[in-house]
Scaffold this motif. Structure first.
Motif, PDB file in Angstrom:
ATOM      1  N   TYR A 150       0.820  -1.199   0.000  1.00 37.67           N
ATOM      2  CA  TYR A 150       0.000   0.000   0.000  1.00 37.67           C
ATOM      3  C   TYR A 150       0.861   1.257   0.000  1.00 37.67           C
ATOM      4  O   TYR A 150       0.586   2.207  -0.755  1.00 37.67           O
ATOM      5  N   LEU A 151       1.905   1.300   0.835  1.00 36.63           N
ATOM      6  CA  LEU A 151       2.752   2.494   0.899  1.00 36.63           C
ATOM      7  C   LEU A 151       3.543   2.695  -0.385  1.00 36.63           C
ATOM      8  O   LEU A 151       3.860   3.828  -0.766  1.00 36.63           O
ATOM      9  N   SER A 152       3.872   1.629  -1.086  1.00 38.44           N
ATOM     10  CA  SER A 152       4.622   1.753  -2.345  1.00 38.44           C
ATOM     11  C   SER A 152       3.686   1.940  -3.542  1.00 38.44           C
ATOM     12  O   SER A 152       4.150   1.886  -4.690  1.00 38.44           O
ATOM     13  N   GLU A 153       2.363   2.114  -3.243  1.00 38.67           N
ATOM     14  CA  GLU A 153       1.353   2.405  -4.256  1.00 38.67           C
ATOM     15  C   GLU A 153       1.188   1.266  -5.256  1.00 38.67           C
ATOM     16  O   GLU A 153       0.813   1.470  -6.406  1.00 38.67           O
ATOM     17  N   ARG A 154       1.467   0.067  -4.820  1.00 40.66           N
ATOM     18  CA  ARG A 154       1.220  -1.082  -5.681  1.00 40.66           C
ATOM     19  C   ARG A 154      -0.230  -1.551  -5.581  1.00 40.66           C
ATOM     20  O   ARG A 154      -0.686  -2.347  -6.400  1.00 40.66           O
ATOM     21  N   THR A 155      -0.897  -1.104  -4.528  1.00 36.40           N
ATOM     22  CA  THR A 155      -2.315  -1.395  -4.379  1.00 36.40           C
ATOM     23  C   THR A 155      -2.963  -0.230  -3.660  1.00 36.40           C
ATOM     24  O   THR A 155      -2.343   0.439  -2.826  1.00 36.40           O
ATOM     25  N   ASP A 156      -4.207  -0.002  -4.027  1.00 39.49           N
ATOM     26  CA  ASP A 156      -4.985   1.055  -3.369  1.00 39.49           C
ATOM     27  C   ASP A 156      -6.140   0.477  -2.562  1.00 39.49           C
ATOM     28  O   ASP A 156      -6.868   1.217  -1.894  1.00 39.49           O
ATOM     29  N   ASP A 157      -6.268  -0.848  -2.624  1.00 34.91           N
ATOM     30  CA  ASP A 157      -7.370  -1.509  -1.911  1.00 34.91           C
ATOM     31  C   ASP A 157      -6.941  -1.768  -0.474  1.00 34.91           C
ATOM     32  O   ASP A 157      -6.159  -2.688  -0.196  1.00 34.91           O
ATOM     33  N   ILE A 158      -7.447  -0.951   0.442  1.00 39.77           N
ATOM     34  CA  ILE A 158      -7.075  -1.092   1.836  1.00 39.77           C
ATOM     35  C   ILE A 158      -7.603  -2.393   2.426  1.00 39.77           C
ATOM     36  O   ILE A 158      -6.925  -3.077   3.212  1.00 39.77           O
ATOM     37  N   ASP A 159      -8.793  -2.760   2.044  1.00 43.86           N
ATOM     38  CA  ASP A 159      -9.363  -3.984   2.602  1.00 43.86           C
ATOM     39  C   ASP A 159      -8.552  -5.218   2.217  1.00 43.86           C
ATOM     40  O   ASP A 159      -8.541  -6.223   2.947  1.00 43.86           O
ATOM     41  N   SER A 160      -7.854  -5.157   1.109  1.00 41.54           N
ATOM     42  CA  SER A 160      -7.080  -6.322   0.678  1.00 41.54           C
ATOM     43  C   SER A 160      -5.848  -6.569   1.547  1.00 41.54           C
ATOM     44  O   SER A 160      -5.290  -7.677   1.539  1.00 41.54           O
ATOM     45  N   ILE A 161      -5.400  -5.558   2.262  1.00 42.77           N
ATOM     46  CA  ILE A 161      -4.199  -5.743   3.098  1.00 42.77           C
ATOM     47  C   ILE A 161      -4.543  -6.005   4.555  1.00 42.77           C
ATOM     48  O   ILE A 161      -3.661  -6.204   5.380  1.00 42.77           O
ATOM     49  N   ILE A 162      -5.810  -6.004   4.902  1.00 41.54           N
ATOM     50  CA  ILE A 162      -6.225  -6.241   6.285  1.00 41.54           C
ATOM     51  C   ILE A 162      -6.699  -7.686   6.413  1.00 41.54           C
ATOM     52  O   ILE A 162      -7.603  -8.123   5.689  1.00 41.54           O
ATOM     53  N   ILE A 163      -6.073  -8.406   7.348  1.00 43.93           N
ATOM     54  CA  ILE A 163      -6.470  -9.786   7.647  1.00 43.93           C
ATOM     55  C   ILE A 163      -7.445  -9.709   8.812  1.00 43.93           C
ATOM     56  O   ILE A 163      -7.073  -9.412   9.947  1.00 43.93           O
ATOM     57  N   LYS A 164      -8.695 -10.019   8.535  1.00 41.80           N
ATOM     58  CA  LYS A 164      -9.754  -9.787   9.512  1.00 41.80           C
ATOM     59  C   LYS A 164     -10.123 -11.086  10.234  1.00 41.80           C
ATOM     60  O   LYS A 164     -10.396 -12.091   9.582  1.00 41.80           O
ATOM     61  N   GLY A 165     -10.102 -11.009  11.553  1.00 43.70           N
ATOM     62  CA  GLY A 165     -10.632 -12.059  12.400  1.00 43.70           C
ATOM     63  C   GLY A 165      -9.911 -13.388  12.351  1.00 43.70           C
ATOM     64  O   GLY A 165     -10.442 -14.381  12.866  1.00 43.70           O
ATOM     65  N   LYS A 166      -8.735 -13.440  11.801  1.00 45.32           N
ATOM     66  CA  LYS A 166      -8.041 -14.725  11.724  1.00 45.32           C
ATOM     67  C   LYS A 166      -7.493 -15.145  13.086  1.00 45.32           C
ATOM     68  O   LYS A 166      -7.485 -16.340  13.426  1.00 45.32           O
ATOM     69  N   VAL A 167      -7.037 -14.172  13.857  1.00 46.06           N
ATOM     70  CA  VAL A 167      -6.509 -14.487  15.185  1.00 46.06           C
ATOM     71  C   VAL A 167      -7.653 -14.696  16.167  1.00 46.06           C
ATOM     72  O   VAL A 167      -7.704 -15.699  16.885  1.00 46.06           O
ATOM     73  N   CYS A 168      -8.581 -13.754  16.166  1.00 43.32           N
ATOM     74  CA  CYS A 168      -9.783 -13.859  16.984  1.00 43.32           C
ATOM     75  C   CYS A 168     -10.754 -12.796  16.522  1.00 43.32           C
ATOM     76  O   CYS A 168     -10.349 -11.833  15.859  1.00 43.32           O
ATOM     77  N   PRO A 169     -12.037 -12.918  16.855  1.00 39.36           N
ATOM     78  CA  PRO A 169     -12.992 -11.863  16.480  1.00 39.36           C
ATOM     79  C   PRO A 169     -12.585 -10.529  17.094  1.00 39.36           C
ATOM     80  O   PRO A 169     -11.971 -10.463  18.146  1.00 39.36           O
ATOM     81  N   ASN A 170     -12.919  -9.454  16.368  1.00 41.48           N
ATOM     82  CA  ASN A 170     -12.614  -8.075  16.774  1.00 41.48           C
ATOM     83  C   ASN A 170     -11.128  -7.740  16.693  1.00 41.48           C
ATOM     84  O   ASN A 170     -10.739  -6.642  17.104  1.00 41.48           O
ATOM     85  N   LEU A 171     -10.305  -8.641  16.196  1.00 42.80           N
ATOM     86  CA  LEU A 171      -8.869  -8.368  16.091  1.00 42.80           C
ATOM     87  C   LEU A 171      -8.452  -8.570  14.634  1.00 42.80           C
ATOM     88  O   LEU A 171      -8.501  -9.679  14.099  1.00 42.80           O
ATOM     89  N   ASP A 172      -8.039  -7.443  13.993  1.00 45.41           N
ATOM     90  CA  ASP A 172      -7.570  -7.476  12.604  1.00 45.41           C
ATOM     91  C   ASP A 172      -6.079  -7.183  12.590  1.00 45.41           C
ATOM     92  O   ASP A 172      -5.555  -6.469  13.464  1.00 45.41           O
ATOM     93  N   VAL A 173      -5.430  -7.689  11.559  1.00 41.10           N
ATOM     94  CA  VAL A 173      -3.985  -7.549  11.455  1.00 41.10           C
ATOM     95  C   VAL A 173      -3.632  -7.044  10.073  1.00 41.10           C
ATOM     96  O   VAL A 173      -4.171  -7.529   9.051  1.00 41.10           O
ATOM     97  N   VAL A 174      -2.705  -6.087  10.019  1.00 43.25           N
ATOM     98  CA  VAL A 174      -2.146  -5.604   8.753  1.00 43.25           C
ATOM     99  C   VAL A 174      -0.696  -6.085   8.687  1.00 43.25           C
ATOM    100  O   VAL A 174       0.156  -5.591   9.423  1.00 43.25           O
ATOM    101  N   PRO A 175      -0.404  -7.072   7.849  1.00 39.70           N
ATOM    102  CA  PRO A 175       0.960  -7.568   7.764  1.00 39.70           C
ATOM    103  C   PRO A 175       1.854  -6.650   6.943  1.00 39.70           C
ATOM    104  O   PRO A 175       1.385  -5.659   6.366  1.00 39.70           O
ATOM    105  N   VAL A 176       3.110  -6.999   6.866  1.00 39.45           N
ATOM    106  CA  VAL A 176       4.067  -6.207   6.083  1.00 39.45           C
ATOM    107  C   VAL A 176       3.855  -6.449   4.610  1.00 39.45           C
ATOM    108  O   VAL A 176       3.924  -5.526   3.784  1.00 39.45           O
TER     109      VAL A 176
END
Length: 809
Positions: free
Chosen positions: A662-688
């Motif tokens: 996202y920071l290098s402008e290779r993607t503009d889709d923010i939702d695509s970089i957020i991993i939602k609920g994989k660890v637990c509900p209400n906890l989302d993770v943005v990986p590198v």
């Protein structure tokens, strides 16, 4: 910003480190947490102690008490009176000290070693140490005929059947002599490389002996010195002549024999001294008897010839009164003449006594002073000669006795001179009385006067002859009935006392070493350890402290893990819903403290996690604290902005699309970089995502601020995992977009000297709302911060430690 001096400087923090002390509670924790090192040390020290006991040859102690009588065979009336004089006790004490030295001197030990043949030792090889053979255990005796007394020789013998012996391994002065084994018959003289040797059986020989015997011949004087050193002689009381002899030896039977033989040698030497004095006295008496016998024969011949020629009648009947008086005078002259004769003879002997030898002890002189001085002189002569034979004439004790002898000799000479003068005056007076008596019987023939004179001489010599005969008989009787001067009060015991090695003392030392050595090592390690371990180490900081997290680890399995207590850190989500173990309680406390610091406004709170060291556990803290908030129905987003390591991304399996894309402008889709609920509900993770080659340049991109602003509108909390500060500039860049900075201090890794830099960052406000959290706290032997020990969070009350997969909370 101006420098603020309100925080502690570096020297103050160093002084705090140096001033640390350990109390009893911390010492107890230190020992308890490192119990395995004490167990290992005790195992090693006790093993070494047991090996030392097994390898050490046992040494036994024997003791004996002997009573020494004081001059019973040489007592006289004068000496008995002298025992009550003022110097009698001091003289007896000096005599006992001289005897104490003599009993412990090599002079006696030489006879003991020679009589018991102690210069030849016998032993057999044992499992841990050699076993000494002596007395009842010794089957044979070996005589080295040609080996010099000052030489060392050894060999090994084996006793075979048919009364034969095999000799091998001949050594002279520790040099092996190459030779074939020799077989000989017991009791026969055998020519060997060591010269002629005789092996004779003892009365304990049973026909064979199943183990090789090591025979060693040591230098005679070395053996004498060694045994003299092992024997201790002491006087039990100053007022009693009782001596105690002690000896330590590998063979209790040999020690008992040595002590008994010392007693026997002393008695033999004593009898020899007494007999020597008796022999000298008898020799003197015999010489005097031969002289008097010749003189008596001449007197008898003169009387017989004179009476025959002059027909001398019996003049005694002519004048009985005068004769009675003359007879009394003659008797007195006789006694005085005897004393005068003996006094002059002893005086002449004293002048000729260039060497120290005894004087006639029973001379017949009635003067008590002279008799006492002669007896004292003879005692000193015997003591002096004994000491001189044990050492030499330059010995201070010998010189002291020489001075006493010279002084006594002068006293005897002076007393004899006075006695001679006194007796001579008495004789002169009696002779004058005799002349007056003779004048009263002037009517008697001239011949009677001559006869009386000759007969008087005859009577004097006869009485002197009888006197000497009596003294000779007394001397012979004293020689024939001379007995020992000492007797044993307490003989050596049949059961010897073992003095070395003492198992109790050895194991006490092993116990002390096994406890002290690891304790000293742990204290040294503690004193050299400057790492932070608990809240106690950071309590002097002025920045807020929000809590401490116990060490989350898996205990290593197997014997190594049991003995060393080694722990393996884990990187995983340990916070669980409805879990009450220690680590969950710790995160709840941190969550509560963090909410208190942030306040309860409705807006999103953005928090970055950083540290000073790699491996401090900031990723672990951020993920588990995020889940702790998520369990509380808070919407939490965790962003992995450590673009160099991407440790947090591993919790969501490190996808290839993330914040770097996202920071290098290779993607503009923010939702695509957020991993939602994989660890637990209400906890989302943005990986590198893709690992960028230019992480710092990406963080300067305006898209980062836009992204964080958008996320703040969607989530209650935004947690950002950042790289360590002062290593790269990433944390300083990210800090512009956050509300709070949590600085993670890893217990056991963070050095106390770096606390000064953390304090400076807080005071100078380099990072927004800087707070600290202590991670990885466990009882490492320092006595710090073990959860549940009362640092105010209450997460150790009744809960067990977390052991990952190995234990349930």
């Amino acid at each position: 910003m101006a420098e603020n001096n309100s925080y502690p400087n570096q020297s103050q923090l160093n002084q705090d480190i140096q001033d640390e002390s350990i109390n009893l509670q911390e010492l107890y924790r230190l020992i308890l947490s490192n119990w395995y090192w004490f167990a290992i040390a005790l195992l090693i020290t006790f093993s070494l102690g047991a090996l030392y006991i097994l390898r050490s040859t046992p040494v036994y102690s024997q003791s004996m008490q002997m009573l020494v009588r004081q001059d019973e065979n040489r007592s006289s009336l004068s000496s008995q009176f002298s025992m009550y004089s003022s110097g009698a006790f001091g003289a007896m004490k000096d005599n006992m000290q001289n005897l104490l030295y003599a009993l412990n001197s090599p002079f006696y030990m030489e006879s003991v070693v020679r009589n018991l043949k102690l210069d030849v030792t016998y032993s057999v090889d044992g499992t841990f140490h050699d076993r000494v053979l002596y007395g009842k255990l010794l089957p044979v005796n070996v005589s080295f005929v040609n080996v010099a007394p000052d030489s060392t020789a050894s060999m090994t013998i084996e006793l075979n059947e048919m009364n034969k012996v095999t000799m091998r391994d001949f050594m002279i002065k520790d040099s092996l002599i190459e030779s074939k084994p020799l077989v000989a018959k017991l009791g026969s003289l055998v020519q060997t490389p060591l010269g002629k040797i005789i092996v004779t059986p003892t009365n304990r020989y049973m026909g064979t002996f199943h183990r090789p015997i090591n025979v060693r011949k040591r230098p005679f004087q070395n053996v004498v010195f060694a045994f003299s050193k092992n024997v201790q002689v002491s006087l039990l009381h100053d007022w009693a002549s009782v001596f105690e002899l002690k000896m330590n030896d590998e063979s209790p039977e040999r020690a008992a024999d040595v002590l008994t033989e010392i007693f026997n040698v002393y008695n033999r030497k004593w009898i020899e001294d007494i007999n020597e004095q008796a022999v000298n006295t008898a020799k003197f008496i015999d010489e005097e008897l031969r002289i008097i016998e010749g003189e008596l024969g001449n007197v008898d011949a003169d009387i017989s010839s004179y009476k025959s020629q002059n027909l001398v009648p019996d003049v005694n009947a002519a004048s009985s009164i005068a004769m009675h008086k003359a007879e009394a005078t003659s008797t007195q002259l006789l006694e005085l003449s005897n004393q005068l004769y003996m006094a002059r003879y002893i005086r002449n002997q004293l002048n000729d006594n260039s060497r120290y030898s005894v004087l006639p002890g029973n001379s017949g002189i009635e003067n008590q002073t002279v008799s006492r001085l002669i007896a004292s002189y003879n005692d000193l002569v015997l003591q002096r000669n004994t000491l001189a034979s044990n050492s030499n004439s330059s010995n201070p004790l010998v010189k002291d006795l020489d001075e006493q002898l010279n002084s006594t000799k002068q006293a005897i000479a002076g007393s004899l001179d006075n006695l001679i003068a006194s007796v001579s005056a008495q004789i002169a007076s009696l002779k004058g009385s005799e002349s007056r008596t003779k004048g009263q019987i002037a009517a008697n023939p001239i011949q009677s006067k001559y006869l009386l004179s000759v007969e008087r001489q005859q009577k004097v010599k006869e009485q002197l002859y009888v006197f000497l005969l009596q003294k000779r008989e007394e001397t012979q009787l004293s020689k024939a009935y001379s007995n020992s001067n000492a007797r044993i009060l307490t003989p050596p015991s049949k059961i010897a006392v073992k003095v070395s090695p003492k198992m109790t003392n050895v194991f006490i030392v092993c116990l002390m070493l096994g406890l002290l050595l690891p304790l000293i090592a742990l204290l040294i390690r503690r004193n050299f350890d400057t790492a932070v371990h608990s809240r106690k180490d950071v309590e002097n900081l002025s920045l807020p402290f929000i809590g401490e997290i116990p060490l989350s680890y898996r205990k290593r399995r197997g014997l190594l893990g049991l003995l060393t207590n080694r722990r393996k850190d884990v990187r995983e989500i340990v916070v669980q819903e409805h879990s009450g173990n220690v680590i969950n309680e710790a995160f709840r406390v941190v969550r509560t403290n963090l909410e208190f610091v942030l306040g309860r406004e409705g807006r999103c709170k953005t928090i970055m996690f950083t540290s000073a060291n790699a491996g401090s556990g900031k990723t672990f803290i951020s993920m588990n604290l995020a889940k702790s908030f998520a369990i509380k129905d808070k919407r939490v987003l965790v962003i992995d902005l450590d673009l160099r390591k991407a440790s947090l991304s591993t919790f969501v399996e490190s996808p290839t699309v993330g914040i770097s894309n996202y920071l290098s402008e290779r993607t503009d889709d923010i939702d695509s970089i957020i991993i939602k609920g994989k660890v637990c509900p209400n906890l989302d993770v943005v990986p590198v995502g893709t690992m960028p080659p230019n992480p710092t340049e990406l963080l300067f991109n305006d898209r980062l601020e836009q992204f964080i602003t958008q996320m703040q509108a969607k989530y209650d909390y935004v947690f950002i995992d950042c790289p360590p500060i002062d290593i790269v500039a990433d944390s300083a860049i990210i800090n512009k977009f956050v509300d709070m900075t949590i600085f993670v201090i890893r217990a056991g890794l963070f050095d106390k000297s770096m606390l000064h830099d953390v304090e400076r960052n807080y005071v100078e406000k380099r990072y927004k709302n800087l707070v600290t959290i202590l991670n990885g706290v466990y009882d490492s032997g320092h006595g710090y911060g073990h959860y549940g020990y009362g640092y105010g969070y209450g997460y150790g009350y009744g809960y067990g430690y977390y052991r990952g997969e190995d234990e349930k909370a």
